[in-house]
Structures are given as structure tokens and as C-alpha cells.
Design an enzyme around this catalytic site. Structure first.
Site, PDB file in Angstrom:
ATOM      1  N   ILE A 171       0.830  -1.202   0.000  1.00  0.00           N
ATOM      2  CA  ILE A 171       0.000   0.000   0.000  1.00  0.00           C
ATOM      3  C   ILE A 171       0.871   1.261   0.000  1.00  0.00           C
ATOM      4  CG2 ILE A 171      -1.895  -1.221   1.120  1.00  0.00           C
ATOM      5  CD1 ILE A 171      -1.264   0.372   3.676  1.00  0.00           C
ATOM      6  N   CYS A 172       0.376   2.287  -0.636  1.00  0.00           N
ATOM      7  CA  CYS A 172       1.096   3.554  -0.752  1.00  0.00           C
ATOM      8  C   CYS A 172       0.890   4.367   0.529  1.00  0.00           C
ATOM      9  CB  CYS A 172       0.588   4.332  -1.957  1.00  0.00           C
ATOM     10  SG  CYS A 172       1.349   5.948  -2.123  1.00  0.00           S
ATOM     11  N   LEU A 173       1.984   4.611   1.228  1.00  0.00           N
ATOM     12  CA  LEU A 173       1.936   5.417   2.447  1.00  0.00           C
ATOM     13  C   LEU A 173       2.935   6.565   2.400  1.00  0.00           C
ATOM     14  CD1 LEU A 173       1.766   2.539   5.085  1.00  0.00           C
ATOM     15  CD2 LEU A 173      -0.099   4.018   4.354  1.00  0.00           C
TER      16      LEU A 173
END
Length: 131
Positions: A83-85
Site C-alpha cells: 500500500i502507498c503510504l
């Protein structure tokens, strides 16, 4: 270990508030983690497998949390279902090294990501209610 204590405390707080949304366990060395996360949307439970490894540079480097079954379904994800964080969570992590741990990654990274992305994926018809 502080990681386990932090996670146990987070789970206890979530259960007390009836907001429990993940289960995690690790390999014996504590370097590979896996479990389930879930999000309720319009009273339907959407559940996903979660996995991540702790980098050799951990805790200076935040864990890269992955939901492999969602790979390719949202632009807010990298190869392998990570996931993009980067925009929101990673700067926060950097400012709080070494105080942050896995519990923070879950509470401040994965939780908000699920809350934002699951409804978007449902609306885009990329997720269907479980059978």
C-alpha cells in the site's frame, strides 16, 4: 518484546472500543508478519490477507504493508500489493524514529488506508461484497 507489547495494547484498546480490525502474527524471529485486516462498509465485512517483512533497516524504515489480493486494483498501491503510504505516513514515521513500531504502522498507516481505499474500490466496482 516492545513490538508485541505495542500490538497487544492496540488490540486491547480496539476491542474495548468495539473497533477490532486486524489479526497479526509473526515468524519466530519477528521479521516476517502475516494476518488479516478487515473493513466494514455499509454493514458488509471486507477481509484481506496482510503480509510484510521488517527491513534490515527497521525501525528507521517503516514496514511496507501489503494486501496482495488488491494488487493492481488501485493507484495507491505498489507492486506486490504494497500500500502507498509515502505522502502521509512516511514523513510522520521519519519524525518519530525510533519511537514508532508496527502498532503505529497499523493504526496510522493501514487503518486510514483501508478507510479511504475500500469505499473507493467498491464504488469503482473493483471490490464486490463477499459471498
Amino acid at each position: 518484546n516492545a513490538e508485541y507489547m505495542g500490538l497487544i495494547k492496540l488490540v486491547e484498546i480496539n476491542k474495548e472500543q468495539d473497533k477490532h480490525w486486524f489479526n497479526l502474527e509473526s515468524n519466530p524471529a519477528g521479521t516476517r508478519w502475516f494476518g488479516k485486516v478487515w473493513h466494514f462498509h455499509e454493514n458488509v465485512k471486507y477481509e484481506f490477507d496482510l503480509e510484510f517483512d521488517l527491513a534490515i533497516t527497521y525501525p528507521q524504515t517503516a514496514p511496507e504493508l501489503a494486501l496482495p489480493e488488491l494488487e493492481g486494483k488501485t493507484v495507491k498501491m505498489y507492486r506486490g500489493g504494497k500500500i502507498c503510504l509515502t505522502q502521509h505516513f512516511h514523513p510522520l514515521w521519519s519524525r518519530n524514529v525510533p519511537k514508532f513500531g508496527i502498532a503505529h504502522a497499523m493504526a496510522l498507516g493501514m487503518g486510514p488506508w483501508l478507510a479511504a481505499e475500500v469505499p473507493n474500490l467498491i464504488e469503482a466496482k473493483m471490490l464486490r461484497p463477499p459471498e
